[in-house]
Design a protein around this motif. Structure first.
Motif, PDB file in Angstrom:
ATOM      1  N   LEU A  69       0.815  -1.220   0.000  1.00  0.00           N
ATOM      2  CA  LEU A  69       0.000   0.000   0.000  1.00  0.00           C
ATOM      3  C   LEU A  69       0.844   1.262   0.000  1.00  0.00           C
ATOM      4  CD1 LEU A  69      -2.748  -0.909   2.619  1.00  0.00           C
ATOM      5  CD2 LEU A  69      -2.851  -1.130   0.138  1.00  0.00           C
ATOM      6  N   GLY A  70       2.107   1.133   0.448  1.00  0.00           N
ATOM      7  CA  GLY A  70       2.984   2.290   0.506  1.00  0.00           C
ATOM      8  C   GLY A  70       4.431   1.856   0.430  1.00  0.00           C
ATOM      9  N   PRO A  79       3.178   1.118  14.207  1.00  0.00           N
ATOM     10  CA  PRO A  79       1.926   1.624  13.634  1.00  0.00           C
ATOM     11  C   PRO A  79       2.106   2.227  12.237  1.00  0.00           C
ATOM     12  CG  PRO A  79       2.137   2.323  15.921  1.00  0.00           C
ATOM     13  CD  PRO A  79       3.435   1.699  15.526  1.00  0.00           C
ATOM     14  N   GLU A  80       3.200   2.923  12.011  1.00  0.00           N
ATOM     15  CA  GLU A  80       3.459   3.492  10.688  1.00  0.00           C
ATOM     16  C   GLU A  80       3.841   2.412   9.690  1.00  0.00           C
ATOM     17  OE1 GLU A  80       5.898   7.059  10.507  1.00  0.00           O
ATOM     18  OE2 GLU A  80       5.563   7.319  12.658  1.00  0.00           O
ATOM     19  N   GLN A  82       2.744  -0.633   9.602  1.00  0.00           N
ATOM     20  CA  GLN A  82       1.561  -1.387   9.202  1.00  0.00           C
ATOM     21  C   GLN A  82       0.757  -0.675   8.116  1.00  0.00           C
ATOM     22  OE1 GLN A  82      -0.393  -2.091  12.916  1.00  0.00           O
ATOM     23  NE2 GLN A  82       0.841  -3.904  13.370  1.00  0.00           N
ATOM     24  N   LEU A  83       1.007   0.605   7.921  1.00  0.00           N
ATOM     25  CA  LEU A  83       0.323   1.346   6.863  1.00  0.00           C
ATOM     26  C   LEU A  83       0.936   1.071   5.490  1.00  0.00           C
ATOM     27  CD1 LEU A  83      -0.038   4.791   8.665  1.00  0.00           C
ATOM     28  CD2 LEU A  83      -1.761   2.988   8.442  1.00  0.00           C
ATOM     29  N   LEU A  84       2.091   0.403   5.459  1.00  0.00           N
ATOM     30  CA  LEU A  84       2.769   0.124   4.189  1.00  0.00           C
ATOM     31  C   LEU A  84       2.187  -1.082   3.460  1.00  0.00           C
ATOM     32  CD1 LEU A  84       6.494   0.616   5.240  1.00  0.00           C
ATOM     33  CD2 LEU A  84       4.995   2.245   4.078  1.00  0.00           C
ATOM     34  N   TYR A  85       1.397  -1.907   4.147  1.00  0.00           N
ATOM     35  CA  TYR A  85       0.871  -3.119   3.534  1.00  0.00           C
ATOM     36  C   TYR A  85      -0.483  -3.468   4.142  1.00  0.00           C
ATOM     37  CZ  TYR A  85       2.321  -5.450   7.814  1.00  0.00           C
ATOM     38  OH  TYR A  85       2.472  -5.817   9.127  1.00  0.00           O
ATOM     39  N   ALA A  86      -1.196  -4.360   3.463  1.00  0.00           N
ATOM     40  CA  ALA A  86      -2.447  -4.920   3.977  1.00  0.00           C
ATOM     41  C   ALA A  86      -2.403  -6.419   3.745  1.00  0.00           C
ATOM     42  CB  ALA A  86      -3.643  -4.309   3.270  1.00  0.00           C
TER      43      ALA A  86
END
Length: 140
Positions: A69-70, A79-80, A82-86
């Motif tokens: 995802l990023g 926490p940051e 985990q925003l890189l993938y799903a």
């Protein structure tokens, strides 16, 4: 502020930044060891992940299927990261089932701990009898 390096990042660096592995060296070793796949094929550490790419990552007993995802070349807090993938829902379900099966299997293997001195003697004598009765034991 977007960094120009975030557009192109190596796969081993991304896996490290997304906190799948503790060090880049471990990430690189995992990739080279065939633990990371993209479209069913092994990857190289220098591959550049793109947004929307799907990777299958094995780590220990777990196998995760994640979608990028990023992109980031910098390791930040969890926490940051985990925003890189799903992780795909099917992957989460498979991991939970595998965890339950491992726990259920481990329940059948419970022991009382280390053998006592008497039990250890019995094990040694049993093993000696087994080795002595084996056909190749007389060849010496």
């Amino acid at each position: 502020m977007k960094d120009k390096d975030d557009d192109k990042v190596r796969l081993d660096k991304w896996l490290w930044a997304a906190r799948f592995y503790k060090t880049r060296a471990l990430a690189k070793a995992a990739i080279e060891g065939g633990k990371v796949h993209h479209r069913g094929e092994r990857c190289k550490p220098g591959k550049e992940p793109r947004l929307g790419d799907e990777y299958v990552i094995r780590s220990g007993f777990d196998e995760r299927t994640v979608v990028v995802l990023g992109l980031s070349a910098v390791r930040r807090g969890a926490p940051e990261a985990q925003l890189l993938y799903a992780e795909t829902p099917e992957s989460v379900q498979r991991r939970e089932q595998a965890t339950q099966q491992r726990k259920a299997g481990a329940l059948g293997l419970q022991t009382d701990g280390r053998p006592s001195k008497k039990q250890r003697r019995q094990l040694h004598s049993f093993n000696e009898q087994r080795v002595a009765s084996h056909p190749w034991a007389d060849e010496e």
